[in-house]
Design a protein around this motif. Structure first.
Motif, PDB file in Angstrom:
ATOM      1  N   HIS A  61     -24.862 -58.553   4.843  1.00  0.00           N
ATOM      2  CA  HIS A  61     -25.067 -57.649   5.973  1.00  0.00           C
ATOM      3  C   HIS A  61     -25.703 -56.326   5.559  1.00  0.00           C
ATOM      4  O   HIS A  61     -26.473 -55.747   6.316  1.00  0.00           O
ATOM      5  N   ALA A  62     -25.431 -55.826   4.358  1.00  0.00           N
ATOM      6  CA  ALA A  62     -26.016 -54.551   3.920  1.00  0.00           C
ATOM      7  C   ALA A  62     -27.535 -54.666   3.800  1.00  0.00           C
ATOM      8  O   ALA A  62     -28.273 -53.778   4.257  1.00  0.00           O
ATOM      9  N   ALA A  63     -28.026 -55.755   3.224  1.00  0.00           N
ATOM     10  CA  ALA A  63     -29.477 -55.954   3.099  1.00  0.00           C
ATOM     11  C   ALA A  63     -30.111 -56.165   4.470  1.00  0.00           C
ATOM     12  O   ALA A  63     -31.212 -55.670   4.737  1.00  0.00           O
ATOM     13  N   TYR A  64     -29.413 -56.870   5.345  1.00  0.00           N
ATOM     14  CA  TYR A  64     -29.932 -57.105   6.697  1.00  0.00           C
ATOM     15  C   TYR A  64     -30.073 -55.782   7.451  1.00  0.00           C
ATOM     16  O   TYR A  64     -31.114 -55.514   8.060  1.00  0.00           O
ATOM     17  N   VAL A  65     -29.052 -54.935   7.389  1.00  0.00           N
ATOM     18  CA  VAL A  65     -29.097 -53.638   8.068  1.00  0.00           C
ATOM     19  C   VAL A  65     -30.197 -52.760   7.455  1.00  0.00           C
ATOM     20  O   VAL A  65     -30.917 -52.070   8.172  1.00  0.00           O
ATOM     21  N   ALA A  66     -30.354 -52.805   6.143  1.00  0.00           N
ATOM     22  CA  ALA A  66     -31.418 -52.032   5.486  1.00  0.00           C
ATOM     23  C   ALA A  66     -32.791 -52.456   6.023  1.00  0.00           C
ATOM     24  O   ALA A  66     -33.655 -51.602   6.284  1.00  0.00           O
ATOM     25  N   PRO A 116     -27.487 -42.934  10.997  1.00  0.00           N
ATOM     26  CA  PRO A 116     -27.276 -43.667   9.753  1.00  0.00           C
ATOM     27  C   PRO A 116     -26.387 -44.893   9.961  1.00  0.00           C
ATOM     28  O   PRO A 116     -25.653 -44.981  10.939  1.00  0.00           O
ATOM     29  N   ALA A 117     -26.479 -45.795   9.000  1.00  0.00           N
ATOM     30  CA  ALA A 117     -25.558 -46.930   8.961  1.00  0.00           C
ATOM     31  C   ALA A 117     -24.200 -46.396   8.524  1.00  0.00           C
ATOM     32  O   ALA A 117     -24.128 -45.534   7.661  1.00  0.00           O
ATOM     33  N   ARG A 118     -23.146 -46.886   9.132  1.00  0.00           N
ATOM     34  CA  ARG A 118     -21.794 -46.416   8.817  1.00  0.00           C
ATOM     35  C   ARG A 118     -20.952 -47.572   8.276  1.00  0.00           C
ATOM     36  O   ARG A 118     -20.399 -48.346   9.046  1.00  0.00           O
ATOM     37  N   LEU A 137     -33.390 -53.732   9.013  1.00  0.00           N
ATOM     38  CA  LEU A 137     -33.480 -53.217  10.384  1.00  0.00           C
ATOM     39  C   LEU A 137     -33.886 -51.750  10.386  1.00  0.00           C
ATOM     40  O   LEU A 137     -34.738 -51.321  11.177  1.00  0.00           O
ATOM     41  N   LEU A 138     -33.284 -50.972   9.497  1.00  0.00           N
ATOM     42  CA  LEU A 138     -33.581 -49.535   9.457  1.00  0.00           C
ATOM     43  C   LEU A 138     -34.993 -49.263   8.924  1.00  0.00           C
ATOM     44  O   LEU A 138     -35.646 -48.314   9.370  1.00  0.00           O
ATOM     45  N   ARG A 139     -35.486 -50.091   8.002  1.00  0.00           N
ATOM     46  CA  ARG A 139     -36.881 -49.939   7.541  1.00  0.00           C
ATOM     47  C   ARG A 139     -37.836 -50.185   8.709  1.00  0.00           C
ATOM     48  O   ARG A 139     -38.847 -49.492   8.853  1.00  0.00           O
TER      49      ARG A 139
END
Length: 114
Positions: A11-16, A45-47, A18-20
């Motif tokens: 999930h951390a890579a997926y959210v990264a 920011p992601a929390r 999305l934010l890019r």
């Protein structure tokens, strides 16, 4: 929603990712030649958070005039999202949003899910 983690990064890579993608939208909107701006999907920011059941990341969904958040969780090969959205004119919208966020953070993978 549950889907395959095609990158294998959780999930951390997926959210990264999305934010890019949001950065591309932001730079396009900042261009004076842009006639019609694009609507962002998520607001950084992601929390990150940790519960007794899982770790996750919360992102505010940029929906304009509502209260909306998405929560992302992963396990090997799978990503799950839990999203809620309330109109900002909803009576006691903030209280309901807090209750829905608390509920979303209680996410658990089922033992039988792949």
């Amino acid at each position: 929603m549950v889907f395959d983690d095609t990158s294998g990064g959780g999930h951390a890579a997926y959210v990264a990712r999305l934010l890019r993608a949001e950065l591309v939208t932001d730079s396009s909107n900042a261009d004076p030649a842009t006639k019609v701006g694009q609507f962002n999907e998520y607001r950084p920011p992601a929390r990150p958070f940790v519960t007794p059941y899982a770790s996750g990341i919360r992102l505010e969904v940029d929906c304009g005039d509502c209260l909306s958040d998405s929560f992302f969780f992963s396990r090997p090969g799978r990503i799950a999202t839990v999203t809620y959205s309330l109109d900002d004119d909803e009576p006691q919208a903030m209280k309901k949003a807090c209750q829905l966020a608390r509920s979303a953070r209680s996410f658990r993978w089922s033992r039988s899910s792949p």
